[in-house]
Design a protein around this motif. Structure first.
Motif, PDB file in Angstrom:
ATOM      1  N   PRO A 115       0.750  -1.022  -0.046  1.00 58.72           N
ATOM      2  CA  PRO A 115      -0.033   0.088   0.128  1.00 58.72           C
ATOM      3  C   PRO A 115       0.745   1.390   0.001  1.00 58.72           C
ATOM      4  O   PRO A 115       0.462   2.522  -0.421  1.00 58.72           O
ATOM      5  N   PHE A 116       2.178   1.132   0.428  1.00 57.42           N
ATOM      6  CA  PHE A 116       2.984   2.373   0.468  1.00 57.42           C
ATOM      7  C   PHE A 116       4.293   1.643   0.302  1.00 57.42           C
ATOM      8  O   PHE A 116       4.687   0.535   0.679  1.00 57.42           O
ATOM      9  N   HIS A 117       5.331   2.653  -0.001  1.00 59.05           N
ATOM     10  CA  HIS A 117       6.824   1.992   0.104  1.00 59.05           C
ATOM     11  C   HIS A 117       7.768   3.254   0.243  1.00 59.05           C
ATOM     12  O   HIS A 117       7.148   4.562   0.479  1.00 59.05           O
ATOM     13  N   TRP A 118       8.759   3.144   0.598  1.00 57.61           N
ATOM     14  CA  TRP A 118       9.825   4.127   0.736  1.00 57.61           C
ATOM     15  C   TRP A 118      10.853   4.170  -0.421  1.00 57.61           C
ATOM     16  O   TRP A 118      11.412   3.168  -0.952  1.00 57.61           O
ATOM     17  N   LEU A 119      11.147   5.286  -0.971  1.00 55.91           N
ATOM     18  CA  LEU A 119      12.058   5.606  -1.898  1.00 55.91           C
ATOM     19  C   LEU A 119      13.514   6.028  -1.187  1.00 55.91           C
ATOM     20  O   LEU A 119      13.562   6.957  -0.488  1.00 55.91           O
ATOM     21  N   TYR A 120      14.410   4.908  -1.332  1.00 54.54           N
ATOM     22  CA  TYR A 120      15.711   5.362  -0.839  1.00 54.54           C
ATOM     23  C   TYR A 120      16.779   6.014  -1.319  1.00 54.54           C
ATOM     24  O   TYR A 120      17.005   5.773  -2.597  1.00 54.54           O
ATOM     25  N   VAL A 121      17.204   7.105  -0.732  1.00 53.73           N
ATOM     26  CA  VAL A 121      18.177   8.103  -1.458  1.00 53.73           C
ATOM     27  C   VAL A 121      19.444   8.166  -0.445  1.00 53.73           C
ATOM     28  O   VAL A 121      19.107   8.436   0.822  1.00 53.73           O
ATOM     29  N   ALA A 122      20.333   8.211  -0.946  1.00 50.54           N
ATOM     30  CA  ALA A 122      21.691   8.642  -0.215  1.00 50.54           C
ATOM     31  C   ALA A 122      22.292  10.295  -0.276  1.00 50.54           C
ATOM     32  O   ALA A 122      21.999  10.630  -1.188  1.00 50.54           O
ATOM     33  N   GLU A 123      23.054  10.487   0.802  1.00 53.17           N
ATOM     34  CA  GLU A 123      23.433  11.895   0.794  1.00 53.17           C
ATOM     35  C   GLU A 123      24.927  11.937   0.082  1.00 53.17           C
ATOM     36  O   GLU A 123      25.392  13.179  -0.082  1.00 53.17           O
ATOM     37  N   ASP A 124      25.463  10.642  -0.366  1.00 55.55           N
ATOM     38  CA  ASP A 124      26.722  10.655  -1.249  1.00 55.55           C
ATOM     39  C   ASP A 124      26.569   9.405  -2.101  1.00 55.55           C
ATOM     40  O   ASP A 124      26.000   8.559  -1.731  1.00 55.55           O
ATOM     41  N   ALA A 125      27.369   9.449  -3.148  1.00 54.97           N
ATOM     42  CA  ALA A 125      27.661   8.353  -3.928  1.00 54.97           C
ATOM     43  C   ALA A 125      27.962   6.862  -3.530  1.00 54.97           C
ATOM     44  O   ALA A 125      27.408   5.919  -3.809  1.00 54.97           O
ATOM     45  N   TYR A 126      28.981   7.117  -2.452  1.00 50.22           N
ATOM     46  CA  TYR A 126      29.413   5.790  -1.912  1.00 50.22           C
ATOM     47  C   TYR A 126      28.564   5.138  -0.940  1.00 50.22           C
ATOM     48  O   TYR A 126      28.095   3.776  -0.869  1.00 50.22           O
ATOM     49  N   THR A 127      27.514   5.938  -0.179  1.00 48.61           N
ATOM     50  CA  THR A 127      26.748   5.520   0.378  1.00 48.61           C
ATOM     51  C   THR A 127      25.526   4.753  -0.362  1.00 48.61           C
ATOM     52  O   THR A 127      24.825   3.873   0.015  1.00 48.61           O
ATOM     53  N   ALA A 128      25.085   5.326  -1.447  1.00 45.67           N
ATOM     54  CA  ALA A 128      24.120   4.909  -2.306  1.00 45.67           C
ATOM     55  C   ALA A 128      24.447   3.687  -2.880  1.00 45.67           C
ATOM     56  O   ALA A 128      23.777   2.558  -2.930  1.00 45.67           O
ATOM     57  N   ILE A 129      25.699   3.452  -3.143  1.00 46.41           N
ATOM     58  CA  ILE A 129      26.455   2.199  -3.667  1.00 46.41           C
ATOM     59  C   ILE A 129      26.336   1.092  -2.910  1.00 46.41           C
ATOM     60  O   ILE A 129      26.018  -0.106  -3.204  1.00 46.41           O
ATOM     61  N   TRP A 130      26.666   1.308  -1.609  1.00 42.42           N
ATOM     62  CA  TRP A 130      26.606   0.207  -0.504  1.00 42.42           C
ATOM     63  C   TRP A 130      25.302   0.155  -0.072  1.00 42.42           C
ATOM     64  O   TRP A 130      24.932  -1.320   0.064  1.00 42.42           O
ATOM     65  N   GLU A 131      24.506   0.966   0.102  1.00 42.11           N
ATOM     66  CA  GLU A 131      23.068   0.879   0.555  1.00 42.11           C
ATOM     67  C   GLU A 131      22.247  -0.045  -0.523  1.00 42.11           C
ATOM     68  O   GLU A 131      21.407  -0.689  -0.086  1.00 42.11           O
ATOM     69  N   GLY A 132      22.607   0.508  -1.770  1.00 45.96           N
ATOM     70  CA  GLY A 132      21.809  -0.234  -2.776  1.00 45.96           C
ATOM     71  C   GLY A 132      22.335  -1.687  -3.352  1.00 45.96           C
ATOM     72  O   GLY A 132      21.887  -2.354  -4.053  1.00 45.96           O
ATOM     73  N   ARG A 133      23.450  -2.013  -2.595  1.00 41.48           N
ATOM     74  CA  ARG A 133      24.235  -3.301  -2.727  1.00 41.48           C
ATOM     75  C   ARG A 133      24.956  -3.356  -3.830  1.00 41.48           C
ATOM     76  O   ARG A 133      24.880  -4.659  -4.563  1.00 41.48           O
ATOM     77  N   PHE A 134      25.357  -2.521  -4.727  1.00 44.30           N
ATOM     78  CA  PHE A 134      26.140  -2.644  -5.757  1.00 44.30           C
ATOM     79  C   PHE A 134      27.591  -3.244  -5.210  1.00 44.30           C
ATOM     80  O   PHE A 134      28.040  -3.997  -5.927  1.00 44.30           O
ATOM     81  N   CYS A 135      27.748  -2.930  -4.030  1.00 46.24           N
ATOM     82  CA  CYS A 135      28.988  -3.690  -3.362  1.00 46.24           C
ATOM     83  C   CYS A 135      28.285  -4.249  -2.167  1.00 46.24           C
ATOM     84  O   CYS A 135      27.673  -3.810  -1.604  1.00 46.24           O
ATOM     85  N   GLU A 136      29.031  -5.456  -1.819  1.00 46.73           N
ATOM     86  CA  GLU A 136      28.574  -6.164  -0.757  1.00 46.73           C
ATOM     87  C   GLU A 136      29.800  -6.872  -0.049  1.00 46.73           C
ATOM     88  O   GLU A 136      30.978  -7.228  -0.712  1.00 46.73           O
ATOM     89  N   LYS A 137      29.775  -6.819   1.429  1.00 44.68           N
ATOM     90  CA  LYS A 137      30.738  -7.772   1.987  1.00 44.68           C
ATOM     91  C   LYS A 137      30.590  -9.410   1.701  1.00 44.68           C
ATOM     92  O   LYS A 137      29.621  -9.824   1.448  1.00 44.68           O
TER      93      LYS A 137
END
Length: 271
Positions: A115-137
């Protein structure tokens, strides 16, 4: 665009104290140019909290009181970044899978939508990359990370604010006062998904007072970095408030830097 920049966000936060000499923030004025309908009548289905989650969830009234005085303003000109796997997920109108802030799977409706969702946005590129799981441990290789094979064809979407926008700050002293700071970073999202549902109600109830369209929270994957979650009900306003530029991740210098990083595992080892 300087994708490797450390941080582009310009943020002003107003948070109250804990009753021992702190000051309470005045309500943030809401722009009157476009009325936005916000109510609590959204059908959420069966959303009973598991007992273990409910036992760790602060009362909604207390959360509402804390959030009313924890408003952050992102200033016009702020540059934000989102990692998206394709164009369809850059600014989705609906989702069939939810992440950190939910809502819980019990809210799923017809055709698998929520019924609703959240659009995730980061305050810098590296945070977006890791939060978006382009990179993972990679658990079995301490000290290393993997660059997701599909990431090269993903998008880094930059969004520059054309106007000031307000968010509720759920990290920092607000999380400490509510006793939830450690919960915000739990790798098991069960508690967070239910807290996201609570924040859905809190955000709507406080909208006329704060004008907040989402939440600002600490990144779990890049500590001391912040990210945003825009409520889907406010996506129309979000689209009107940002300029958008998207680039293929694999074509950007930052991708090459990650490929050359000595901590990156080769594809053969990271599988």
């Amino acid at each position: 665009v300087d994708w490797a920049g450390a941080s582009f966000a310009t943020v002003r936060c107003r948070t109250s104290g804990n009753g021992h000499g702190g000051t309470r923030a005045a309500p943030v004025p809401v722009a009157a140019s476009r009325p936005v309908r916000c109510d609590l009548e959204l059908s959420l289905g069966a959303t009973d909290m598991p007992a273990a989650v409910a036992a760790q969830m602060p009362p909604r009234g207390l959360v509402m009181d804390a959030m009313a005085s924890s408003v952050c303003t992102l200033s016009r000109g702020t540059l934000l970044t989102r990692a998206a796997w394709n164009a369809a997920t850059a600014l989705p109108d609906f989702v069939t899978h939810t992440h950190r802030w939910g809502p819980p799977v019990s809210c799923r409706q017809a055709a698998g939508r929520f019924p609703f969702h959240w659009l995730y946005v980061a305050e810098d590129a590296y945070t977006a990359i890791w939060e978006g799981r382009f990179c993972e441990k990679v658990e079995r290789y301490p000290g290393a990370f993997r660059l997701n094979e599909a990431a090269s064809d993903g998008l880094l979407v930059t969004m520059r604010l054309k106007s000031d926008l307000n968010f509720l700050e759920i990290g920092g002293t607000t999380a400490a006062r509510l006793g939830i700071y450690d919960r915000l970073s739990e790798p098991d999202y069960q508690w967070c998904r239910h807290f996201g549902l609570e924040m859905h109600h809190v955000l709507e109830a406080l909208f006329n007072r704060t004008g907040a369209i989402g939440i600002r929270y600490p990144s779990r994957r890049l500590r001391n970095h912040a990210a945003l979650a825009v409520h889907s009900r406010h996506l129309g306003r979000w689209r009107e408030s940002v300029t958008i530029d998207a680039a293929r991740f694999g074509d950007l210098p930052i991708y090459g830097e990650l490929l050359d990083d000595p901590c990156r595992l080769t594809e053969a080892l990271s599988k």
